[in-house]
Design an enzyme around this catalytic site. Structure first.
Site, PDB file in Angstrom:
ATOM      1  N   GLU A  46      40.690  59.293  42.769  1.00 23.54           N
ATOM      2  CA  GLU A  46      41.799  59.994  42.640  1.00 23.54           C
ATOM      3  C   GLU A  46      41.943  59.513  42.540  1.00 23.54           C
ATOM      4  O   GLU A  46      43.520  60.257  41.707  1.00 23.54           O
ATOM      5  CB  GLU A  46      42.001  59.617  44.786  1.00 23.54           C
ATOM      6  CG  GLU A  46      43.241  60.473  44.732  1.00 23.54           C
ATOM      7  CD  GLU A  46      43.541  62.309  44.911  1.00 23.54           C
ATOM      8  OE1 GLU A  46      42.785  62.328  44.136  1.00 23.54           O
ATOM      9  OE2 GLU A  46      44.940  62.001  44.948  1.00 23.54           O
TER      10      GLU A  46
ATOM     11  N   LYS B 229      50.038  74.886  41.833  1.00 19.20           N
ATOM     12  CA  LYS B 229      49.920  74.368  42.964  1.00 19.20           C
ATOM     13  C   LYS B 229      48.504  74.496  43.921  1.00 19.20           C
ATOM     14  O   LYS B 229      47.515  74.223  44.205  1.00 19.20           O
ATOM     15  CB  LYS B 229      50.914  74.583  44.079  1.00 19.20           C
ATOM     16  CG  LYS B 229      51.365  73.744  45.432  1.00 19.20           C
ATOM     17  CD  LYS B 229      50.999  72.037  44.794  1.00 19.20           C
ATOM     18  CE  LYS B 229      50.616  71.352  46.874  1.00 19.20           C
ATOM     19  NZ  LYS B 229      50.750  70.318  46.350  1.00 19.20           N
TER      20      LYS B 229
ATOM     21  N   ARG C  55      54.264  77.099  42.095  1.00 20.41           N
ATOM     22  CA  ARG C  55      52.982  78.531  42.442  1.00 20.41           C
ATOM     23  C   ARG C  55      52.853  78.531  40.800  1.00 20.41           C
ATOM     24  O   ARG C  55      51.747  79.331  40.545  1.00 20.41           O
ATOM     25  CB  ARG C  55      52.763  79.470  43.111  1.00 20.41           C
ATOM     26  CG  ARG C  55      52.896  79.012  44.467  1.00 20.41           C
ATOM     27  CD  ARG C  55      53.511  79.993  45.111  1.00 20.41           C
ATOM     28  NE  ARG C  55      51.968  80.596  46.040  1.00 20.41           N
ATOM     29  CZ  ARG C  55      50.951  80.252  46.658  1.00 20.41           C
ATOM     30  NH1 ARG C  55      51.975  79.291  47.651  1.00 20.41           N
ATOM     31  NH2 ARG C  55      50.439  81.118  47.161  1.00 20.41           N
TER      32      ARG C  55
HETATM   33  C1  AGP Z   1      45.565  68.047  43.184  1.00 16.58           C
HETATM   34  O1  AGP Z   1      46.933  66.193  42.194  1.00 16.58           O
HETATM   35  C2  AGP Z   1      45.450  68.474  43.310  1.00 16.58           C
HETATM   36  N1  AGP Z   1      47.316  69.212  42.424  1.00 16.58           N
HETATM   37  C3  AGP Z   1      44.514  69.439  42.793  1.00 16.58           C
HETATM   38  O2  AGP Z   1      43.361  69.033  42.755  1.00 16.58           O
HETATM   39  C4  AGP Z   1      44.004  69.856  44.219  1.00 16.58           C
HETATM   40  O3  AGP Z   1      44.282  68.778  45.023  1.00 16.58           O
HETATM   41  C5  AGP Z   1      43.383  71.287  44.318  1.00 16.58           C
HETATM   42  O4  AGP Z   1      43.302  72.606  43.303  1.00 16.58           O
HETATM   43  C6  AGP Z   1      43.282  71.537  45.799  1.00 16.58           C
HETATM   44  O5  AGP Z   1      44.095  71.861  46.359  1.00 16.58           O
HETATM   45  P1  AGP Z   1      43.708  72.827  48.424  1.00 16.58           P
HETATM   46  O6  AGP Z   1      44.179  71.156  48.028  1.00 16.58           O
HETATM   47  O7  AGP Z   1      45.466  73.049  48.248  1.00 16.58           O
HETATM   48  O8  AGP Z   1      42.789  73.323  48.428  1.00 16.58           O
END
Ligand code: AGP
Length: 606
Positions: A481, A601, A27
């Site tokens: 993606e 994260k 995190r």
């Molecule tokens: C994905 O690889 C990323 N770390 C990031 O774009 C992520 O998908 C985005 O921050 C949304 O997070 P969430 O799905 O927990 O809302």
């Protein structure tokens, strides 16, 4: 974003806090610290990882009360002094905080004028000084914390201890999660259950505005007006094993490899062989209401948004309802027109992403009907929505999202099937999609078996200064993606474009130095895609094609061939080689795969 752990009980707090912080490191991981209360507050904090902190915490840090933090910097660079906890000038109060205090500058000026000595550049430090001022006259730490929070504008999840009250921790939440863990004559709190499951699976989620007082023998929770609230503990489904690397070198590879099971879990119990529909009880809508929507608007951030683009395509194709996806972070700021016949769908793995949560709240405020496609059960976004679909993909620890991405796309296929079958999707087409969905876990296994080939390709392309990703219609979100995964964990610059747009500008970039990853499924756009490959090759561009057939060597240097499914479901399978490509490129470039620089994260700040 940032991790908090707190402990009160008969054991030594330090090892429990350090273990918890390690679990929360995903995190935020630029600095970390702990404070232990035992005849005064003993604190250690360091710039760097939790392992650096563990090495710096002396054995004499004994005592059964403490708080800890792992940070993702917002105010002030990562440094020892900016790391949390933060103490009051008299070293009586210690605070750890997630979130942002918007009026910190104004409060800081007032507190400094009143004699407080600030050591850090953080917004958090105003809290320790504010609480220190109120605690002197308050009857309890809880009262002092509540008084201080009344002066705060912004978001917080906090844990506070007072050197003069060695048996209690006060925690509070507004916009940043706090979960209590109930042990045997011991209590825990954390910003995420990941830090708790090794010790207890009985948890209580605080709501925004709530505050809790934890002592070894139990806890009390209070609303913002100091009324005591009654909370029912929940049992967490996941145990500590779900948060381990399980023998893999990285969480990311573990999570990529789990996809046959995670996709199966998203599907479990949801496909109906009699009517060829999807059972989604969590939508809380009857057939009449489900039919009444004339539009679907999908919001999410980052990879969640790209999976929403796949979802929009699925809904348009299967249910023939106009649908589109938009970044939640943009949506919430443009004063969106909210219509009663639009179904809004919010996507989030963590269920905590602040921009997505705020967009859901804006929609609800305007009377919008919002469904959540969320992985984390009981999370803020899940609780805010009117209904939804849980992914059941299990905890996703690596910063880069993989299994949540594919499970979200599968959840959208279920939703599209559901919306389609109450409208005009024929039973035969419903059956075709159900059968296609059932084939996915086995086909994902076949793609995972291509890992050695993809690893070799990753080594070949990883050293390119930049890469182009292209796809058309269903393939475009897959390309986006794929580019996102590559940039995020390997730091190789990547652009994603609709293949059809290449000749309107970005073709100027193409040459031997900029290879292209082309998503080329065997669908109605195959010939058009192959023409684009010809145009790239004619400019000296190298091509790695991901699709259903091996291309003529004149059109592609390399090919990854994935199994065929129903055309509508292609994006799910086509995404997986790109995850492996990004993973192995990051490994080849010796990146910190699970904790890429500058990221964290759950993005719980704006
Ligand atoms: C994905 O690889 C990323 N770390 C990031 O774009 C992520 O998908 C985005 O921050 C949304 O997070 P969430 O799905 O927990 O809302």
């Amino acid at each position: 974003m940032c991790g908090i752990v707190a402990y009160v009980g008969p054991k030594d707090a330090a090892p429990i806090l350090l273990e918890g912080l390690q679990r929360l490191e995903y995190r935020g991981y630029d600095s970390a610290g702990v404070v232990i209360s035992n005849k005064g507050l003993k604190m250690r904090k360091v710039k760097g990882r939790v392992a650096d902190l563990a090495a710096a915490v002396p054995a004499r840090f004994k005592g059964g009360l403490g708080i800890g933090h792992t940070r993702w910097a917002t105010h002030g660079a990562p440094s020892d002094v900016n790391a949390h906890p933060h103490l009051s000038t008299d070293e009586r109060i210690a605070v750890v905080h997630n979130g942002i205090i918007e009026n910190a500058d104004e409060l800081r000026a007032k507190l400094e004028a009143d004699g407080a000595v600030f050591l850090s550049e953080t917004d958090t430090e105003v809290l320790s000084h504010l609480i220190a001022r109120t605690v002197v006259e308050a009857d309890s730490l809880e009262e002092a914390v509540r008084a201080a929070l009344k002066r705060i504008v912004g978001t917080y999840g906090i844990a506070v201890i007072d050197a003069q009250r060695p048996g209690e921790v006060v925690v509070a939440r507004n916009g940043s999660p706090i979960v209590l863990g109930i042990g045997e004559k011991e209590m825990f709190a954390a910003s995420d259950v990941a830090a708790l499951v090794r010790y207890t699976r009985q948890v209580v989620h605080l709501e925004d505005g709530e505050l809790a007082v934890l002592k070894a023998d139990g806890f009390h929770t209070f609303a913002s007006d100091a009324r005591e609230t009654a909370k029912e503990p929940l049992t967490v489904d996941w145990d500590a094993g779900h948060y381990d690397t399980g023998g893999y070198e990285h969480y990311l590879l573990k999570e990529i490899s789990e996809q046959p099971e995670t996709v199966a879990r998203t599907l479990r119990g949801r496909l109906d062989d009699r009517f060829h529909i999807a059972h989604l009880g969590g939508l809380n809508m009857d057939a009449r209401e489900t039919r009444s929507f004339r539009r679907v608007k999908i919001i999410g951030c980052g990879s969640a948004y790209y999976s929403g683009q796949i979802g929009a395509q699925l809904i348009e194709e299967l249910a023939r309802i106009p649908a589109d996806a938009e970044p939640a972070s943009e949506f919430r700021y443009r004063s969106p027109v909210v219509e009663p016949d639009t179904l809004y769908v919010a996507i989030s793995q963590s269920g905590e992403t602040y921009d997505t949560l705020a967009a859901v709240q804006e929609l609800k405020r305007k009377g919008g009907r919002v469904l959540g496609i969320v992985n984390t059960v009981g999370s803020a976004i899940a609780r805010e929505c009117d209904g939804g679909v849980y992914l059941h993909a299990g905890p996703e620890v690596s910063v880069a999202s993989t299994k949540a991405f594919t499970s979200t796309a599968v959840a959208f296929a279920l939703l599209a099937l559901h919306l389609g079958r109450v409208r005009d999707l024929s039973p035969a087409d419903g059956r075709r999609i159900c059968e296609g969905l059932r084939r996915l876990p086995g086909q994902i296994k076949e793609i995972l078996a291509l890992e050695p080939q993809i690893e070799e390709l990753a080594r070949k392309y990883a050293h390119s200064p930049s890469m182009m990703f292209v796809g058309r219609v269903r393939g475009y979100p897959v390309a986006r993606e794929g580019a996102q995964k590559l940039k995020e964990i390997s730091y190789v610059h990547a652009e994603a474009y609709p293949a059809s747009e290449l000749k309107h500008g970005p073709l100027a970039l193409i040459g031997p130095e900029m290879p292209t990853v082309a998503i080329v499924p065997d669908d109605e756009l195959l010939d058009k895609n192959l023409t684009t490959l010809g145009e790239i090759r004619a400019r000296g561009g190298r091509v790695l094609m991901v699709g259903h057939r091996t291309a003529d060597p004149k059109l592609a240097d390399d090919c990854v061939v994935v199994p065929r499914n129903e055309t509508e479901l292609d994006p799910i399978l086509l995404s997986i080689p790109l995850q492996l490509l990004a993973y192995h490129a990051a490994v080849a470039l010796e990146r910190d795969v699970d904790k890429p620089r500058n990221l964290a994260k759950s993005v719980t700040v704006e």
